[in-house]
Design an enzyme around this catalytic site. Structure first.
Site, PDB file in Angstrom:
ATOM      1  N   HIS A 279       0.829  -1.216   0.000  1.00  0.00           N
ATOM      2  CA  HIS A 279       0.000   0.000   0.000  1.00  0.00           C
ATOM      3  C   HIS A 279       0.858   1.258   0.000  1.00  0.00           C
ATOM      4  O   HIS A 279       1.834   1.372   0.736  1.00  0.00           O
ATOM      5  CB  HIS A 279      -1.031   0.000   1.133  1.00  0.00           C
ATOM      6  CG  HIS A 279      -0.490   0.002   2.528  1.00  0.00           C
ATOM      7  ND1 HIS A 279      -0.129   1.158   3.173  1.00  0.00           N
ATOM      8  CD2 HIS A 279      -0.263  -1.005   3.402  1.00  0.00           C
ATOM      9  CE1 HIS A 279       0.283   0.857   4.392  1.00  0.00           C
ATOM     10  NE2 HIS A 279       0.234  -0.454   4.562  1.00  0.00           N
ATOM     11  N   ASP A 291       6.305   0.620   6.632  1.00  0.00           N
ATOM     12  CA  ASP A 291       4.853   0.436   6.439  1.00  0.00           C
ATOM     13  C   ASP A 291       4.302   1.544   5.575  1.00  0.00           C
ATOM     14  O   ASP A 291       3.917   2.581   6.093  1.00  0.00           O
ATOM     15  CB  ASP A 291       4.178   0.408   7.821  1.00  0.00           C
ATOM     16  CG  ASP A 291       2.714   0.047   7.724  1.00  0.00           C
ATOM     17  OD1 ASP A 291       2.272  -0.400   6.655  1.00  0.00           O
ATOM     18  OD2 ASP A 291       2.007   0.218   8.729  1.00  0.00           O
ATOM     19  N   GLU A 325      -4.827   1.927   2.603  1.00  0.00           N
ATOM     20  CA  GLU A 325      -4.949   0.741   3.468  1.00  0.00           C
ATOM     21  C   GLU A 325      -5.127   1.152   4.924  1.00  0.00           C
ATOM     22  O   GLU A 325      -5.905   0.555   5.651  1.00  0.00           O
ATOM     23  CB  GLU A 325      -3.704  -0.142   3.317  1.00  0.00           C
ATOM     24  CG  GLU A 325      -3.809  -1.489   4.046  1.00  0.00           C
ATOM     25  CD  GLU A 325      -3.389  -1.457   5.513  1.00  0.00           C
ATOM     26  OE1 GLU A 325      -3.744  -2.393   6.242  1.00  0.00           O
ATOM     27  OE2 GLU A 325      -2.718  -0.507   5.935  1.00  0.00           O
ATOM     28  N   GLU A 326      -4.384   2.171   5.347  1.00  0.00           N
ATOM     29  CA  GLU A 326      -4.316   2.469   6.782  1.00  0.00           C
ATOM     30  C   GLU A 326      -5.638   2.932   7.377  1.00  0.00           C
ATOM     31  O   GLU A 326      -5.969   2.554   8.501  1.00  0.00           O
ATOM     32  CB  GLU A 326      -3.235   3.527   7.061  1.00  0.00           C
ATOM     33  CG  GLU A 326      -1.813   3.094   6.736  1.00  0.00           C
ATOM     34  CD  GLU A 326      -1.289   2.005   7.666  1.00  0.00           C
ATOM     35  OE1 GLU A 326      -2.034   1.521   8.530  1.00  0.00           O
ATOM     36  OE2 GLU A 326      -0.119   1.627   7.496  1.00  0.00           O
ATOM     37  N   ASP A 353       3.384  -6.382   3.311  1.00  0.00           N
ATOM     38  CA  ASP A 353       2.958  -5.296   4.193  1.00  0.00           C
ATOM     39  C   ASP A 353       3.297  -5.624   5.649  1.00  0.00           C
ATOM     40  O   ASP A 353       2.493  -5.442   6.550  1.00  0.00           O
ATOM     41  CB  ASP A 353       1.444  -5.044   4.024  1.00  0.00           C
ATOM     42  CG  ASP A 353       0.977  -3.860   4.869  1.00  0.00           C
ATOM     43  OD1 ASP A 353       1.825  -3.041   5.281  1.00  0.00           O
ATOM     44  OD2 ASP A 353      -0.237  -3.771   5.128  1.00  0.00           O
ATOM     45  N   HIS A 423       3.943   2.696  12.593  1.00  0.00           N
ATOM     46  CA  HIS A 423       3.040   3.840  12.834  1.00  0.00           C
ATOM     47  C   HIS A 423       3.634   4.921  13.747  1.00  0.00           C
ATOM     48  O   HIS A 423       2.898   5.613  14.444  1.00  0.00           O
ATOM     49  CB  HIS A 423       1.694   3.374  13.423  1.00  0.00           C
ATOM     50  CG  HIS A 423       0.926   2.459  12.536  1.00  0.00           C
ATOM     51  ND1 HIS A 423      -0.306   1.934  12.887  1.00  0.00           N
ATOM     52  CD2 HIS A 423       1.196   1.965  11.306  1.00  0.00           C
ATOM     53  CE1 HIS A 423      -0.744   1.153  11.909  1.00  0.00           C
ATOM     54  NE2 HIS A 423       0.151   1.147  10.945  1.00  0.00           N
TER      55      HIS A 423
HETATM   56 ZN   LIG Z   1       0.759  -1.440   6.332  1.00  0.00          ZN
END
Ligand SMILES: [Zn+2]
Length: 465
Positions: A279, A291, A325-326, A353, A423
Site C-alpha cells: 500500500h 509500512d 490501506e491504513e 505489508d 506507525h
Molecule cells: Zn501497512
C-alpha cells in the site's frame, strides 16, 4: 547424439525443470542483490516525498512518482485507477501531561489516533480510570467511568514469537476503545501504544466510532509505552490525579486519489492475472518506509526482476500499489470491485505489508490442494534461508479478492523489530536495511515466477503436473 540427448531429456524431464527453477531463482536473487532498484526507489519515496497519509499532497506525489517509475520499466501497460478516499488531518502536534497535584505536571508523548475527533480547543482535563481491556468497562459500569478519561493499558504479549499475534490480541483497545468507552460516559480515551518495548514514541493507527453519532464521539490518543508506565504508576500512588490532552485533528471531505497499476501481459494465458502489491499510503508521523514503502518498492521490483532476468511470463503479472490501506481500505476494495465487474480472473495475489526486514517465508490463504502443491516448492527456497510456508492471513489490500479459487499470500519477514517502528515517527528510511529489502523482493519474485510457471488449481494446468 541428437537422439541420445532427446532420450535423456525425456528420462529426466522433471529434474531438468527443477534445475531451471533453481537457476531462475538464483538469477532473481543475484540481480536483486547486485542491480536492485528497490532501495533507491524507497529512498526517494521516504526522503523526497515523506509520510503519505491518504488524501495528502505527499500521497499524490507518491502516485505520480511510482507511476513514472513503472512507466520507465517498459511494462505493457501502466495506469491509475481512480479511488475516492477519506481525508483525515492531524493538525498541530498534540500535547498532554499528567497532573499529579495542582500545578505539578509531567508532559507525556501522545498522538491522536487516526480518525479521532479533536478535543475542545482548550483541551480536556479529567480524572483517569485505568483498564486492561474493553470487557472491564461493563464491570466498572457508568458510575465509575462517567466524566473520566479511560486509559487502556494492556501491553502486547512479549511471549509470541510471531509479534503480529500480540498486535492482533491488543489492538482492539486502539480500534474500538473510544467507541466502547463513550457508551459509559467517558470524555476521552488514552491507549497504550502498540509496541513491545519501552520508549517515548507514541504509535498512531486507525480507530473507528462505529454507529456512535457525531456529537457523542470522544477523542482518542495513543500514549508512548514509557508514558503509559508513568501514568499507571502515578495512578497507583494517587487515583485522583488528572490527565490533560489536546489535539485538533479533523475529518474532511473525501478526495480523489488512485491505485497505481502496471502489468506485463501473459504470453500464454493473458486472462489469468497474478497480482503483487503493497500500500502506497502511510501514516504521517514518520515517512512510512517499513509500512509500507518497502512493500511498494519490492512489488515494483518483482516485475523489473522478472523482466531483466529475461523471463517471459505465461500469465499476466500485475503490480498494484493500493491507496488508503491504513484508514479505509478504499484502494483494496475498489480494485476488487472493478476486477469483479470486469470478470477478471485473478489466480494468485501476493502482498508485502509487514516491513522490509529479512524475509522468512510466506503465509498462504488458500485451499489445501494448492497449499500441498506450494509446499513442493519449499526446497527451492532453502538456499536463501526462506523456510516459513504456513497457512494464515495474507494482506489487507488483497483480502477483498478472496474467493474459492484464488491463492492469497503475504510475505513474512522477521517481525521482531517491526513494532518498534510501526506507525511512529521513527518508521523512517534509515531503519530499512538494503540487503534485507532486496532479499524480500527476490523472494517475492521467486514465488511469483513459480506460480506463473506452474499455475494453481484454478488455472490452465498444462505446466503444473
Ligand atoms: Zn501497512
Amino acid at each position: 547424439m541428437k537422439n541420445l540427448g532427446l532420450l535423456l531429456l525425456l528420462m529426466v524431464g522433471p529434474i531438468w525443470s527443477q534445475t531451471d527453477d533453481k537457476e531462475q531463482l538464483k538469477a532473481l536473487y543475484n540481480t536483486s542483490l547486485t542491480q536492485g532498484k528497490a532501495y533507491d526507489w524507497l529512498n526517494y519515496l521516504s526522503n523526497q516525498i515523506g509520510g503519505r497519509l491518504t488524501g495528502s499532497v505527499q500521497a499524490e506525489q507518491a502516485v505520480e512518482y511510482t507511476k513514472q517509475k513503472l512507466d520507465s520499466l517498459g511494462l505493457d501497460r501502466v495506469w491509475l485507477q481512480p479511488v475516492m478516499v477519506p481525508k483525515w488531518v492531524r493538525g498541530v502536534p498534540e500535547f498532554a501531561f499528567i497532573e499529579s497535584k495542582p500545578g505539578i505536571t509531567n508532559n507525556v508523548p501522545i498522538c491522536a489516533l487516526g480518525g479521532s475527533v479533536a478535543t475542545p480547543a482548550g483541551g480536556i482535563k479529567a480524572n483517569v480510570i485505568e483498564v486492561r481491556g474493553i470487557e472491564e468497562l461493563e464491570k466498572l459500569g457508568r458510575s465509575k467511568i462517567e466524566g473520566k478519561i479511560v486509559f487502556f493499558n494492556r501491553p502486547m504479549d512479549p511471549t509470541n514469537i510471531k509479534t503480529h499475534e500480540s498486535y492482533s490480541a491488543a489492538v482492539d483497545q486502539r480500534s474500538s476503545g473510544a467507541k466502547e468507552a463513550s457508551k459509559y460516559g467517558a470524555v476521552g480515551v488514552i491507549v497504550r501504544s502498540m509496541s513491545l518495548r519501552l520508549d517515548d514514541y507514541p504509535h498512531t493507527g486507525a480507530m473507528n466510532y462505529g454507529e456512535i453519532p457525531l456529537n457523542n464521539r470522544i477523542p482518542a490518543a495513543a500514549i508512548s509505552t514509557n508514558g503509559a508506565e508513568l501514568l499507571s504508576t502515578t495512578l497507583k500512588l494517587n487515583p485522583e490525579i488528572k490527565f490533560y490532552f489536546k489535539q485538533n485533528c479533523r475529518q474532511l471531505q473525501d478526495v480523489q486519489s488512485y491505485n497505481v497499476i502496471g502489468e506485463i501481459k501473459g504470453s500464454t494465458y493473458p486472462e489469468e492475472i497474478i497480482v503483487v502489491g503493497g500500500h502506497l499510503d502511510s501514516w504521517d508521523l514518520g515517512d512510512g518506509s517499513h509500512d509500507d514503502g518497502a512493500g511498494c518498492v519490492q512489488s515494483m521490483e518483482v516485475l523489473r526482476l522478472l523482466r531483466i532476468t529475461g523471463y517471459i511470463p505465461k500469465r499476466t503479472i500485475r503490480v498494484v500499489l493500493f491507496m488508503n490501506e491504513e484508514n479505509g481500505l478504499r484502494g483494496g476494495n475498489t480494485y476488487a470491485e472493478i476486477a469483479l465487474n470486469k470478470k477478471e480472473k485473478h489466480v494468485f495475489a501476493l502482498e508485502s505489508d509487514s516491513g522490509g526486514f529479512t524475509p522468512r517465508g510466506f503465509s498462504f490463504d488458500c485451499q489445501e490442494t494448492d497449499f500441498a502443491k506450494i509446499l513442493r516448492w519449499k526446497p527451492l527456497f532453502e538456499p536463501y534461508l526462506i523456510h516459513l510456508f504456513e497457512k494464515g492471513e495474507s494482506g489487507a489490500d488483497i483480502g477483498p479478492l478472496k474467493n474459492d479459487q484464488i491463492v492469497l499470500a503475504g510475505l513474512s519477514p522477521d517481525s521482531q523489530r517491526y513494532f518498534d517502528y510501526h506507525h511512529t515517527e521513527i518508521d523512517t528510511f534509515e531503519h530499512v536495511n538494503r540487503r534485507e529489502l532486496e532479499l524480500g523482493a527476490a523472494t517475492m519474485a521467486s514465488l511469483v515466477y513459480l506460480f506463473d510457471k506452474y499455475g494453481t488449481s484454478a488455472t490452465n494446468l498444462e505446466g503444473g503436473k
